[in-house]
Scaffold this active site. Structure first.
Site, mmCIF file in Angstrom:
data_model
loop_
_atom_site.group_PDB
_atom_site.id
_atom_site.type_symbol
_atom_site.label_atom_id
_atom_site.label_comp_id
_atom_site.label_asym_id
_atom_site.label_seq_id
_atom_site.Cartn_x
_atom_site.Cartn_y
_atom_site.Cartn_z
ATOM 1 N N HIS A 23 -10.873 9.220 -50.763
ATOM 2 C CA HIS A 23 -10.512 9.287 -52.180
ATOM 3 C C HIS A 23 -11.758 9.033 -53.022
ATOM 4 O O HIS A 23 -11.784 8.107 -53.838
ATOM 5 C CB HIS A 23 -9.431 8.247 -52.545
ATOM 6 C CG HIS A 23 -8.044 8.657 -52.160
ATOM 7 N ND1 HIS A 23 -7.024 7.758 -51.968
ATOM 8 C CD2 HIS A 23 -7.495 9.874 -51.932
ATOM 9 C CE1 HIS A 23 -5.923 8.406 -51.638
ATOM 10 N NE2 HIS A 23 -6.178 9.683 -51.597
ATOM 11 N N HIS A 79 2.012 18.294 -47.823
ATOM 12 C CA HIS A 79 1.371 17.567 -48.929
ATOM 13 C C HIS A 79 0.071 18.294 -49.250
ATOM 14 O O HIS A 79 -0.665 18.685 -48.351
ATOM 15 C CB HIS A 79 1.118 16.134 -48.455
ATOM 16 C CG HIS A 79 0.343 15.260 -49.374
ATOM 17 N ND1 HIS A 79 0.434 15.315 -50.738
ATOM 18 C CD2 HIS A 79 -0.553 14.259 -49.104
ATOM 19 C CE1 HIS A 79 -0.357 14.398 -51.261
ATOM 20 N NE2 HIS A 79 -0.966 13.748 -50.299
ATOM 21 N N GLU A 81 -2.673 17.275 -50.949
ATOM 22 C CA GLU A 81 -3.955 16.596 -51.106
ATOM 23 C C GLU A 81 -4.926 17.197 -50.092
ATOM 24 O O GLU A 81 -4.549 17.550 -48.968
ATOM 25 C CB GLU A 81 -3.797 15.083 -50.916
ATOM 26 C CG GLU A 81 -4.870 14.322 -51.660
ATOM 27 C CD GLU A 81 -4.624 12.813 -51.747
ATOM 28 O OE1 GLU A 81 -3.620 12.327 -51.196
ATOM 29 O OE2 GLU A 81 -5.470 12.126 -52.359
ATOM 30 N N HIS A 146 3.119 9.805 -51.003
ATOM 31 C CA HIS A 146 2.727 9.073 -52.183
ATOM 32 C C HIS A 146 2.397 9.959 -53.378
ATOM 33 O O HIS A 146 1.895 9.454 -54.394
ATOM 34 C CB HIS A 146 1.512 8.179 -51.841
ATOM 35 C CG HIS A 146 0.267 8.986 -51.518
ATOM 36 N ND1 HIS A 146 -0.913 8.739 -52.141
ATOM 37 C CD2 HIS A 146 0.050 10.024 -50.710
ATOM 38 C CE1 HIS A 146 -1.844 9.580 -51.679
ATOM 39 N NE2 HIS A 146 -1.277 10.359 -50.810
ATOM 40 N N ASP A 165 1.583 11.562 -44.817
ATOM 41 C CA ASP A 165 0.841 10.311 -45.061
ATOM 42 C C ASP A 165 1.645 9.059 -44.687
ATOM 43 O O ASP A 165 1.072 8.045 -44.274
ATOM 44 C CB ASP A 165 0.461 10.200 -46.544
ATOM 45 C CG ASP A 165 -0.774 11.016 -46.898
ATOM 46 O OD1 ASP A 165 -1.615 11.238 -46.008
ATOM 47 O OD2 ASP A 165 -0.889 11.422 -48.061
ATOM 48 N N HIS A 226 -2.315 10.856 -40.444
ATOM 49 C CA HIS A 226 -3.556 10.079 -40.245
ATOM 50 C C HIS A 226 -3.345 9.059 -39.135
ATOM 51 O O HIS A 226 -2.340 8.340 -39.132
ATOM 52 C CB HIS A 226 -3.931 9.285 -41.506
ATOM 53 C CG HIS A 226 -4.298 10.123 -42.685
ATOM 54 N ND1 HIS A 226 -5.411 10.938 -42.711
ATOM 55 C CD2 HIS A 226 -3.710 10.260 -43.895
ATOM 56 C CE1 HIS A 226 -5.481 11.540 -43.891
ATOM 57 N NE2 HIS A 226 -4.454 11.151 -44.628
HETATM 58 FE FE1 FEO Z 1 -2.290 11.931 -49.667
HETATM 59 FE FE2 FEO Z 1 -3.700 11.945 -46.600
HETATM 60 O O1 FEO Z 1 -3.446 12.499 -48.353
#
Ligand code: FEO
Length: 396
Positions: A23, A79, A81, A146, A165, A226
């Site tokens: 991030h 997701h 991101e 999230h 996530d 992850h």
């Molecule tokens: Fe919300 Fe692993 O990205």
């Protein structure tokens, strides 16, 4: 690297041992991370999520060794991101017509990132996708777990929840299963991840988990995006999330401070002495904010029932390191925690008031007006700090 998880389900992601910041600079990844992507080869071929952009060429190259890309029937983007969608542009160059299944918010996010009009297929909770061989993917929207677009999907018969996530950790490892890695490291990364990423959304976490548990579907594996895949007692992490989502705290008081000439540090130590005199069981921890990883600090605050924040007064305000952690704390929306401020000063002495106001705005129940000491605290000032510590220890 790729490996079979179960039946016709394969991991085709990337282990990123080098990652140290995530991030941007907001999240320290001292143990690296993994970007988990999954390939299901039933009568229909499905790819679930991709990897971060820097690995997109490598990802597509490896994937093409696993499967003729033109045979992929569906891409699922749980997701948007970019640690999960980052390889989409590279992949979609090869298979531009392949449908991408995602939530309505997912379409907005993916378009917002890549400005491409791919073949989006919007799904919502309860929608299914037939994969043949009697298997289905069932979609579950995971709004605010999230991001607004977050989604999970569940593979019937194999009983695998692809949770994206949720339930993950930034934890590079080559074992890839929860039962094979160091359990202390795993726990540390799980709670850090929850504290720093999911705390603001705890109300959503609690509601969504209960909604999924009410479905009473068997879950043999939780395949996150992850870190490790949960195959040994996979719901242990779900139970942890339920605990963490409900105003979690341990019997801990965390004292966070920065100091210029050690005056505020000596106050912190004297306050600690007072707390310890009254309560030998409480876990008191002291951290110099400027010398400590900010995400570790957030994790310690997450575990605390009381925090004390200290800064000397500078320029009518507080030190920049203290301001930074207070800004992070504000975004976390912690609940059910108490706090107070302290700090030394030379002439104006606003720091304790500034900190107190920050803590109140961040939802802490502030115990008192704080304590300040003029110049370098003398014995009398330090004794007042000890007394202040006793008062904190007696706060229930
Ligand atoms: Fe919300 Fe692993 O990205």
């Amino acid at each position: 690297m790729s490996f079979k998880i179960k039946s016709n389900v394969y991991w085709v992601g990337k282990v990123d041992w080098e990652l140290r910041k995530f991030h941007g600079n907001e999240y320290s990844t001292n143990r690296g991370s993994t970007y988990n992507s999954y390939l299901i080869k039933e009568e229909k071929i499905v790819l679930i999520d991709t990897v971060w952009k820097p690995f997109s060429k490598e990802f597509v190259e490896n994937l093409s060794k696993e499967i003729d890309l033109s045979k992929i029937d569906y891409v699922i983007t749980n997701h948007a991101e970019s640690d999960h969608s980052g390889a989409l542009p590279e992949l979609m160059k090869k298979i531009p017509e392949t449908p991408i299944y995602c939530t309505a918010n997912g379409v907005k996010s993916i378009k917002g990132h890549y400005h491409k009009d791919w073949n989006f297929q919007v799904v919502k909770t309860g929608d299914t996708l037939d994969l043949g061989n009697g298997k289905q993917l069932i979609f579950v929207e995971m709004r605010m777990l999230h991001w607004p677009d977050s989604m999970a999907c569940y593979l019937t018969k194999d009983n695998i929840l692809f949770s994206n996530d949720a339930f993950g950790q930034h934890y590079a490892n080559e074992f890839m299963y929860n039962d094979l890695v160091d359990q202390n490291e795993l726990y540390a990364e799980c709670i850090k991840y929850y504290a720093n990423i999911l705390t603001p959304f705890s109300a959503f976490v609690d509601k969504k988990i209960k909604e999924v548990l009410d479905l009473k579907i068997p879950i043999d594996i939780i395949a996150t995006s992850h870190g490790v895949i949960w195959r040994d007692n996979p719901t242990q992490i779900v139970e942890k999330y339920l605990t963490w989502a409900n105003d979690y705290q341990e019997n801990q008081i965390t004292i966070l401070y920065d100091t210029m000439w050690d005056g505020t540090k000596r106050m912190a130590e004297a306050i600690t002495k007072g707390i310890r005199e009254i309560d030998k069981k409480v876990n008191v921890k002291l951290y110099n904010i400027a010398k400590t990883d900010k995400n570790d600090l957030i994790t310690e605050i997450f575990k605390s029932r009381i925090i004390l924040v200290g800064s000397p007064t500078i320029g009518g305000g507080i030190l920049s390191s203290v301001a930074e952690i207070l800004e992070m704390i504000k975004g976390m929306r912690f609940k059910n925690k108490k706090a107070a401020s302290f700090g030394c000063y030379g002439w104006s002495g606003e720091s304790i008031k500034v900190i107190k106001e920050h803590l109140e705005k961040s939802g802490f129940s502030v115990i008192n007006d704080g304590i300040r000491a003029l110049w370098n605290p003398d014995d009398e000032s330090l004794e007042k700090c000890v007394e202040f510590g006793r008062e904190i220890a007696n706060t229930k």
